[in-house]
Design an enzyme around this catalytic site. Structure first.
Site, PDB file in Angstrom:
ATOM      1  N   THR A 134       0.823  -1.212   0.000  1.00 12.87           N
ATOM      2  CA  THR A 134       0.000   0.000   0.000  1.00 12.87           C
ATOM      3  C   THR A 134       0.857   1.262   0.000  1.00 12.87           C
ATOM      4  O   THR A 134       1.873   1.311   0.694  1.00 12.87           O
ATOM      5  CB  THR A 134      -0.829  -0.004   1.308  1.00 12.87           C
ATOM      6  OG1 THR A 134      -1.668  -1.143   1.271  1.00 12.87           O
ATOM      7  CG2 THR A 134      -1.629   1.250   1.494  1.00 12.87           C
ATOM      8  N   VAL A 161     -12.794  -5.123   3.266  1.00 14.99           N
ATOM      9  CA  VAL A 161     -12.246  -3.763   3.195  1.00 14.99           C
ATOM     10  C   VAL A 161     -11.173  -3.653   4.275  1.00 14.99           C
ATOM     11  O   VAL A 161     -11.359  -4.162   5.387  1.00 14.99           O
ATOM     12  CB  VAL A 161     -13.366  -2.717   3.427  1.00 14.99           C
ATOM     13  CG1 VAL A 161     -12.794  -1.333   3.649  1.00 14.99           C
ATOM     14  CG2 VAL A 161     -14.346  -2.716   2.253  1.00 14.99           C
ATOM     15  N   ASP A 203      -7.807  -1.218   6.157  1.00 11.09           N
ATOM     16  CA  ASP A 203      -7.650   0.002   6.951  1.00 11.09           C
ATOM     17  C   ASP A 203      -7.431   1.255   6.108  1.00 11.09           C
ATOM     18  O   ASP A 203      -7.706   2.372   6.563  1.00 11.09           O
ATOM     19  CB  ASP A 203      -6.447  -0.145   7.891  1.00 11.09           C
ATOM     20  CG  ASP A 203      -5.157  -0.371   7.091  1.00 11.09           C
ATOM     21  OD1 ASP A 203      -5.166  -1.256   6.191  1.00 11.09           O
ATOM     22  OD2 ASP A 203      -4.170   0.338   7.317  1.00 11.09           O
ATOM     23  N   THR A 226       0.622   0.654   6.684  1.00 13.04           N
ATOM     24  CA  THR A 226       0.598  -0.379   5.656  1.00 13.04           C
ATOM     25  C   THR A 226       0.724  -1.723   6.366  1.00 13.04           C
ATOM     26  O   THR A 226       1.187  -1.797   7.501  1.00 13.04           O
ATOM     27  CB  THR A 226       1.720  -0.159   4.608  1.00 13.04           C
ATOM     28  OG1 THR A 226       1.683  -1.235   3.668  1.00 13.04           O
ATOM     29  CG2 THR A 226       3.098  -0.108   5.231  1.00 13.04           C
ATOM     30  N   GLY A 227       0.297  -2.767   5.691  1.00 14.44           N
ATOM     31  CA  GLY A 227       0.348  -4.095   6.291  1.00 14.44           C
ATOM     32  C   GLY A 227      -1.045  -4.624   6.579  1.00 14.44           C
ATOM     33  O   GLY A 227      -2.013  -4.240   5.915  1.00 14.44           O
TER      34      GLY A 227
HETATM   35  C1  SD4 Z   1      -5.042  -3.565   3.740  1.00 11.26           C
HETATM   36  N1  SD4 Z   1      -3.267  -2.227   4.656  1.00 11.26           N
HETATM   37  O1  SD4 Z   1      -5.964  -3.615   2.922  1.00 11.26           O
HETATM   38  C2  SD4 Z   1      -3.904  -2.656   3.432  1.00 11.26           C
HETATM   39  C3  SD4 Z   1      -3.049  -3.311   2.434  1.00 11.26           C
HETATM   40  C4  SD4 Z   1      -1.744  -3.655   2.828  1.00 11.26           C
HETATM   41  O2  SD4 Z   1      -0.449  -5.567   3.224  1.00 11.26           O
HETATM   42  O3  SD4 Z   1      -0.981  -2.787   3.191  1.00 11.26           O
HETATM   43  N2  SD4 Z   1      -1.500  -4.962   2.776  1.00 11.26           N
HETATM   44  O4  SD4 Z   1      -5.026  -4.222   4.770  1.00 11.26           O
END
Ligand code: SD4
Length: 324
Positions: free
Chosen positions: A186, A215, A217, A237-238
């Site tokens: 992200t 959905v 964060d 992110t994450g």
């Molecule tokens: C989510 N934080 O949709 C976002 C995407 C992401 O590792 O960063 N994924 O959870």
């Protein structure tokens, strides 16, 4: 403290109490006002250096922080090689590419879209939600309908490569979050402009092969993105579920309000997630924060997260501090 004791301690008499509402003024917990402003600065998650360069150059040409974050993250939304954002993003387990994005202005106004299909630049739709509707968030069909009304063009976002990878995944259908997916993910971005104002944006295709309808964060104000023009901002992110449960970006901004540095605030937010999730070793969460003095902080669970900073016409990529 009981109300009576509070009144006594604060020296309020019956006469003062009857004097009107001003005697109930809130205690001022706000951080000491920031003196001076930094040179324009852009920070973004991962090594999205083209995005930070775009936003950074705009800032140095005098663009607003809001225009710069929007145009900056659009670079990655349009990059079909990036399988975690915008066009070319990995689909859900049913093959739908569904995008989430948010944007926040120095005024505190914000907009977001969730589960948006077939529109390559969800951040710009989020900005339209903020500017053209009385709402903060639009979802799914309604978000798509609104985007089309606003002149956005529908397109297929599932690239051949993403489709191939998804079909490969279908063979085992094993759902396992990938830590530091291909070393990028992200894009969350924060910019401070020449006027010293801060804006932010966050955009993603979410977790690869997520459940249809899931959905994360990134479009949730306070979770994937939050800022306060008096204090600074934060992005995440994450693993979105862990970020949402901790309302991480809001937490970081509030910690900075209480006087914590961006680095300290990010560390406390990750610590909170670690304490509340016994399976924290199985996923990644990273936070990036910027205060109004231009100080940057970042912290993550697993080694591997980096952030990019553009300031004084220079892009630098910095590995984040980490817990594991
Ligand atoms: C989510 N934080 O949709 C976002 C995407 C992401 O590792 O960063 N994924 O959870």
């Amino acid at each position: 403290m009981k109300r009576r004791h509070f009144l006594k301690a604060s020296g309020l008499t019956g006469a003062a109490l009857s004097a009107g509402p001003s005697v109930f003024a809130f205690t001022d917990f706000s951080k000491t006002k920031i003196s001076g402003k930094p040179n324009p600065i852009c920070v973004a998650t991962w090594n999205f250096h083209k995005a930070s360069k775009k936003a950074g150059e705009m800032l140095y040409e005098g663009a607003s922080a809001l225009d710069s974050v929007e145009q900056g993250v659009r670079v990655e939304e349009g990059n079909i090689k990036n399988t975690t954002v915008g066009n070319g993003g990995a689909p859900d387990r049913d093959g739908n590419v569904t995008l989430d994005a948010s944007i926040m202005a120095p005024s505190g106004e914000c907009g977001s879209v969730v589960y948006l299909k077939n529109i390559a630049h969800p951040v710009s739709v989020a900005r339209k939600v903020m500017e053209e509707t009385p709402h903060v968030m639009l979802a799914g069909e309604g978000a798509l309908q609104f985007a089309i009304q606003q002149g956005f063009k529908k397109q297929n976002l599932l690239t051949e490569e993403s489709e191939k990878a998804w079909k490969e995944w279908l063979k085992k259908k094993e759902y396992k979050p990938i830590i530091n997916i291909e070393n990028h993910d992200t894009i969350g971005m924060l910019c401070i402009d020449e006027a010293g104002d801060i804006a932010g944006a966050c955009t993603t295709s979410g977790l690869a092969y997520k459940m249809n309808g899931r959905v994360g964060d990134s479009p949730i104000i306070g979770a994937g993105l939050y800022l306060d023009n008096e204090i600074g901002g934060a992005v995440a992110t994450g693993m979105g579920e862990a970020v949402m449960k901790s309302v991480g970006s809001f937490l970081i901004v509030e910690l900075m309000r209480q006087g914590k540095s961006p680095q300290q605030a990010c560390e406390i937010a990750i610590k909170r997630i670690i304490e509340k999730n016994s399976n924290y070793k199985d996923f990644q969460v990273a936070f990036l924060a910027l205060n109004k003095e231009g100080e940057v902080g970042s912290f993550c669970i697993h080694k591997g997260f980096t952030y990019v900073k553009y300031q004084n016409k220079e892009n630098t990529n910095t590995p984040s501090e980490y817990y594991i």
